[in-house]
Design an enzyme around this catalytic site. Structure first.
Site, PDB file in Angstrom:
ATOM      1  CG  HIS A 175       3.201  -4.489   9.109  1.00 38.03           C
ATOM      2  ND1 HIS A 175       3.041  -5.777   8.675  1.00 38.03           N
ATOM      3  CD2 HIS A 175       2.984  -3.696   8.027  1.00 38.03           C
ATOM      4  CE1 HIS A 175       2.752  -5.774   7.386  1.00 38.03           C
ATOM      5  NE2 HIS A 175       2.705  -4.522   6.968  1.00 38.03           N
ATOM      6  NE  ARG A 217      -2.220  -8.625   4.803  1.00 37.86           N
ATOM      7  CZ  ARG A 217      -1.522  -7.533   4.558  1.00 37.86           C
ATOM      8  NH1 ARG A 217      -2.015  -6.599   3.734  1.00 37.86           N
ATOM      9  NH2 ARG A 217      -0.340  -7.350   5.109  1.00 37.86           N
ATOM     10  CB  SER A 234       3.191  -4.925   3.557  1.00 40.15           C
ATOM     11  OG  SER A 234       2.036  -5.019   4.359  1.00 40.15           O
ATOM     12  CG  LEU A 235      -1.102  -5.966  -0.966  1.00 40.29           C
ATOM     13  CD1 LEU A 235      -2.209  -6.933  -0.607  1.00 40.29           C
ATOM     14  CD2 LEU A 235      -1.639  -4.705  -1.590  1.00 40.29           C
ATOM     15  CD  GLN A 245       2.275  -9.975   5.370  1.00 41.29           C
ATOM     16  OE1 GLN A 245       1.445  -9.107   5.584  1.00 41.29           O
ATOM     17  NE2 GLN A 245       2.926 -10.092   4.229  1.00 41.29           N
ATOM     18  CD  GLN A 275      -3.067  -0.887   2.233  1.00 37.83           C
ATOM     19  OE1 GLN A 275      -3.314  -1.851   2.928  1.00 37.83           O
ATOM     20  NE2 GLN A 275      -3.650   0.290   2.416  1.00 37.83           N
TER      21      GLN A 275
END
Length: 326
Positions: free
Chosen positions: A223, A139, A114-115, A272, A32
């Site tokens: 996170h 998510r 991340s994503l 994660q 993102q």
């Protein structure tokens, strides 16, 4: 008949419109922050078939027109987490499919920020694209639901060591949960947690001599421990999702390791969500493994900029910025 082009000092050798990279390379997928309205519009004329292959099933899964959201966003949905995540996964997957048409040589590693780790798993054929779209949409919803609006925050801290940022977060814990969330580059760490604790940490960082210490415009404190309820619910969904051995080695965010077994991959995706993204170590591992070129496969060049600050000897290039290479 072959020819070559150069982009940012990286030489692609072409043969009948196929790219041959004469070195070990990694493909990296952004998270993102890389989204923008119209981010794939330039590909519409030449790659309508690829866009249809990706966005038709994605829209069916979401029960919404994902192409309209990323190309025009007439309802201002793109920056809502539950739409941002599938939109970025789909956009990066489009670019991967185009790259696969073009590239003759295969990457040594995949990784995602991340994503982007989900995108890497799709591109490595470990998770079906439609399943991944459903997972990242869930998510996003779970992350949004885990912390009420205004309760959480994230902040960028630039100019302090990782240890210094971790220590100031410890001091700020008297105000609530706060911890390092993204180790993005050398001297560039993002922290995440309760807003009061993050604000306290910002003031501590300024006192410690940080060049930048400021809140980020995000709605979810990613996170950090506040995401554990979301991680648990996501874990249930992952248990119901088929996961296969990745076709390419994937370096995972939370542990900077490579795993093949489905249960291990599920665990990495759960971890994660509430553990920091160790991007600096990820890039350092790629370089240590003999990779000399990192290609960012997504709409933007965020990772390319970070990578150059992590390892100046690792050549980095955004595929969307390579222009004629696609």
């Amino acid at each position: 008949m072959g020819y070559t082009i150069n982009a940012d000092n990286i030489c692609f050798s072409y043969n009948k419109s196929r790219v041959v990279i004469m070195e070990k390379y990694a493909v990296l997928f952004p998270g993102q922050g890389s989204q923008s309205v119209g981010m794939l519009n330039a590909f519409e004329a030449n790659y309508a078939d690829v866009l249809a292959k990706v966005f038709r099933p994605a829209s069916k899964v979401l029960k919404d027109d994902l192409w309209e959201i990323i190309s025009r966003d007439s309802r201002s949905l793109l920056d809502q987490t539950q739409y941002t995540q599938p939109a970025l996964l789909a956009a990066s997957y489009v670019m991967w499919l185009i790259w696969q048409r073009t590239a003759k040589t295969k990457p040594t590693f995949l990784a995602g920020h991340s994503l982007g780790e989900y995108t890497a798993l799709v591109c490595a054929e470990a998770i079906a694209f439609e399943d991944a779209i459903a997972l990242v949409a869930l998510r996003g919803r779970l992350m949004q639901q885990a912390v009420p609006p205004g309760v959480g925050a994230m902040a960028a801290i630039v100019g302090l060591s990782d240890e210094a940022v971790a220590n100031l977060c410890l001091r700020a814990e008297k105000e609530g949960v706060v911890s390092p969330a993204n180790y993005n580059a050398i001297g560039q760490v993002v922290i995440s947690g309760h807003k009061e604790a993050v604000l306290y940490a910002i003031e501590e960082a300024k006192t410690a001599g940080a060049k930048i210490a400021k809140l980020l415009a995000v709605s979810v404190p990613s996170h950090c421990a506040l995401m554990k309820p979301a991680a648990e619910a996501l874990g249930d969904a992952l248990e119901r999702t088929a996961i296969h051995t990745p076709r390419y080695p994937i370096i995972h965010n939370a542990t900077v390791d490579i795993v093949d077994h489905a249960d291990d991959i599920r665990l990495r995706l759960v971890e994660q969500l509430y553990q920091p993204v160790r991007w600096v170590e990820t890039v350092q591992r790629i370089a240590a493994e003999g990779v000399t070129l990192a290609l960012e496969c997504g709409p933007g060049n965020v990772l390319t900029g970070l990578n150059k600050r992590i390892d100046k000897d690792l050549k980095s290039l955004s595929l969307v910025g390579a222009g004629s290479s696609l």
